[in-house]
Design an enzyme around this catalytic site. Structure first.
Site, PDB file in Angstrom:
ATOM      1  N   GLU A 119      22.494 -47.204  47.475  1.00 46.30           N
ATOM      2  CA  GLU A 119      22.604 -47.299  48.930  1.00 46.30           C
ATOM      3  C   GLU A 119      21.212 -47.069  49.500  1.00 46.30           C
ATOM      4  OE1 GLU A 119      22.906 -44.579  47.270  1.00 46.30           O
ATOM      5  OE2 GLU A 119      21.579 -43.289  48.422  1.00 46.30           O
ATOM      6  N   SER A 141       6.795 -36.675  53.359  1.00 41.87           N
ATOM      7  CA  SER A 141       7.633 -37.373  52.378  1.00 41.87           C
ATOM      8  C   SER A 141       7.380 -38.865  52.296  1.00 41.87           C
ATOM      9  CB  SER A 141       9.106 -37.116  52.684  1.00 41.87           C
ATOM     10  OG  SER A 141       9.407 -37.494  54.006  1.00 41.87           O
ATOM     11  N   LYS A 189      10.735 -41.155  47.184  1.00 46.66           N
ATOM     12  CA  LYS A 189      11.950 -41.682  46.549  1.00 46.66           C
ATOM     13  C   LYS A 189      11.733 -42.134  45.098  1.00 46.66           C
ATOM     14  CE  LYS A 189      14.874 -41.238  50.001  1.00 46.66           C
ATOM     15  NZ  LYS A 189      15.966 -40.251  49.891  1.00 46.66           N
TER      16      LYS A 189
END
Lengths: 391, 266
Positions: A112, A374, A90
């Site tokens: 969010e 990830s 991220k």
């Protein structure tokens, strides 16, 4: 088939900008600002430096020897996004967008978050760049990922628990959009996945494409297959995009929950229908009337009824295969990777691992698979513990 | 000419502005919806805006979100909506507008949904997440059925955009009064009055301009009408009344409130 800048914000028929009129000037300003910095040398240099020195790029490509041996098929490589600062991919996107926001003169950032990884990555990027962050998170997610709530608060962000609708990621997006409509002048909405109105799917993909670009550099030969998990689809599109015009087999894995034939899953590409939500036209999980369905996944980060429009396009073009794996398969994969390699994967990433295990058995030993890992799984250990105690 | 256009012509000749009243279908029940409609009509409202709930109403504030969720929890389906509209049509010839979100139409295809809505007696549509850039197929389908397409503009809509939106709009133009979602506001901002005047200038008498979002008192109605609004739209205030009133009192309470508001449009 590879689309650079989508015309009218459309990937084939998917995408667009279905937004309330109040947001139109903000989206227009964002699009202009982004297209301007997209090829700006100074911006690239500054972001590149942050990615190396702050986030920890490039991430290693790890040959999972033990896992490969255990499964007994193609060589499995892991693209270690879990080793990034914050523990997930991220940060690639939040640093990019936070820098953009700063250039646009915005001081207040909203975002969010589902599992909390994007919220944490936003809070980190904002702390390091001197911006104020407010994070919307579904109430259900604040309970199942409470450690991440505290992390965000420690990093100086304000966390709003969203109690409307299904109280998960989609409702957090709704609430963030309402905030943006209300504070449109002062606020930058830092979306965390490759979803939403144009230009978000483009921007997020561009910032995450560093994953696929590094894979290309790190693998001596283009791998026979690449696999990534797909919720909104940011780590997947970042992995896939640079490889679209190669011969690699590309596979995206959705959250099959209790099975795509039940209603308890989050797999719109496998079992959804075209529709409009959160500013985009894409595949959605919805009922006969067009009401968005409540979703289920063991991983909060994949618990979303829609998917990025570029994935919808790549599915319809038959360039990418989209499959789903169940919660049970995910837990098995989680345990196998943890025990064979000493790597605890995020439950999201364990979806991709589960599918790699399935297909590698049927492949030759000389072939290779790259799985994008990830994120790391520390945030998920309570969920896994509870799951195992019920068996 | 549609019922909406006719209504505005009549009001213009009487030098009156329109009162447009919003309620959420199925909230808190079908019976309550029909009672509220009777109260609205007796109270003199000019156009009724019927909300059909959507699971993810991003343009709505807490009051209408709550009503949407409640209506969906009660099991309101699109078939129920159409059957309620049919019932209203049997009793009244008042213009009826449907407000919902794009996916509800997209799901059935614009053409199918719109021709069905027209058939049961809906005169116009409001979709707060339908941006002008994405509206080509929607407007085409609506034109084919003689359905009015009511687009929204905001105080920050630039003039070149305003022109495009006005071109695609029929019935009336819906100007959002505030930066924010639907719901009761405590004050009227100067920027809203400025934007209203600017929007009226762009509309140039070709299309009526209605103001909505946050309007809840007769004073608000007076202020907007005296500043040139051709219509005022009141929504969340009706929902609030219905939230706190037993079903057998809804008609009279809504009647009293509506009459008070309508008086200020004359």
């Amino acid at each position: 088939m590879k689309i650079g800048i989508p015309k009218d914000g459309r990937f084939g028929e998917f995408g667009g900008k279905y937004i309330p009129e109040t947001l139109a000037p903000a989206i227009e300003e964002l699009e202009k600002s982004y297209l301007k910095i997209r090829n700006d040398k100074n911006f690239k240099k500054e972001l590149g430096r942050l990615l190396i020195e702050y986030a920890g790029r490039p991430t290693p490509m790890y040959f999972a020897k033990n896992l490969t041996k255990t499964v007994g098929g193609a060589k499995i490589y892991l693209k270690r996004e879990d080793l990034l600062h914050g523990g997930a991919h991220k940060i690639n996107n939040t640093l990019g967008q936070a820098l953009l926001a700063k250039r646009m003169g915005k001081k207040r950032i909203i975002a969010e978050t589902g599992a909390g990884q994007h919220g944490v990555a936003t809070a980190m990027a904002c702390a390091s760049l001197g911006l104020k962050a407010e994070i919307y998170m579904g109430y259900v997610d604040t309970i199942r990922q409470k450690q991440n709530v505290f992390r965000m608060e420690l990093l100086g962000a304000k966390v709003h628990a969203v109690k409307s609708g299904s109280k998960t990621l989609k409702d957090a997006i709704n609430e963030a959009m309402r905030d943006w409509i209300t504070n449109v002048d002062s606020t930058y909405y830092l979306l965390g996945s490759a979803v939403g109105p144009h230009p978000y799917p483009l921007m997020v993909r561009d910032f995450q494409a560093v994953i696929g670009n590094e894979i290309k550099k790190q693998m001596k030969k283009i791998p026979n297959a690449v696999i990534a998990c797909v919720g909104g689809g940011s780590n997947a599109i970042g992995t896939f995009y640079p490889l679209i015009d190669t011969k690699t087999r590309i596979i995206g894995i959705e959250a099959g929950g209790k099975g795509v034939k039940t209603k308890l899953h989050s797999a719109p590409l496998s079992a959804g229908k075209k529709g409009v939500l959160h500013g985009m036209m894409t595949y959605l999980m919805q009922d006969k009337d067009g009401q968005i369905s409540e979703t289920h996944s063991i991983s909060a980060g994949l618990d979303y009824p829609g998917v990025g429009p570029e994935h919808a396009y790549l599915k319809d073009e038959n360039r990418v295969e989209y499959k789903a794996v169940t919660d049970d398969e995910v837990i098995d994969a989680f345990l196998i990777l943890t025990r064979t390699e000493g790597i605890i994967p995020a439950l999201e990433s364990a979806h991709a691992i589960a599918h790699a295990i399935k297909i590698s058995k049927k492949m030759k030993k000389t072939e290779s698979i790259v799985v994008t890992l990830s994120g790391r799984g520390d945030k998920d250990i309570d969920i896994v513990k509870e799951y195992l105690s019920k068996q | 000419m549609t019922r909406i256009q006719e209504k505005f012509n009549q009001l213009k000749s009487k030098n009156e502005a329109a009162l447009i009243s919003y309620i959420m279908v199925g909230y808190p029940s079908e019976k309550a919806t029909l009672a509220a409609v009777r109260g609205l009509i007796k109270g003199g409202t000019d156009i009724i805006e019927l909300g059909f709930p959507f699971s993810d109403p991003i343009a709505d504030g807490p009051t209408i979100q709550m009503a949407s969720t409640e209506s969906l929890n009660k099991g309101t389906k699109i078939d129920d909506f159409f059957s309620i509209v049919k019932k209203i049509r049997k009793e009244a010839d008042i213009p009826l507008v449907l407000m919902t979100y794009t996916n509800i139409l997209y799901n059935q295809t614009y053409q199918k949904f719109i021709s069905r809505a027209k058939e049961v007696g809906i005169d116009g549509l409001i979709l707060p997440d339908m941006a002008i850039e994405e509206s080509k197929d929607y407007v085409k389908a609506a034109k084919k059925s003689g359905m009015d397409t009511i687009f929204l503009v905001s105080p920050n809509t630039q003039n070149d955009r305003l022109k495009k939106i006005i071109k695609a709009t029929s019935g009336f133009l819906y100007m959002v009064a505030v930066f924010g979602t639907t719901g009761v506001q405590t004050k009227i901002h100067k920027y809203t009055i400025d934007a209203l005047k600017n929007t009226k200038r762009s509309a140039n008498g070709k299309i009526p301009v209605g103001v909505g979002f946050g309007i809840s008192t007769d004073k608000d109605v007076h202020k907007y009408v005296s500043s040139g609004a051709d219509a005022v739209i009141v929504g969340s205030a009706n929902i609030k009344i219905m939230e706190n009133t037993p079903v057998n009192k809804i008609e009279s309470k809504i009647f009293t409130f509506t009459k008070k508001l309508k008086n200020k449009t004359r």
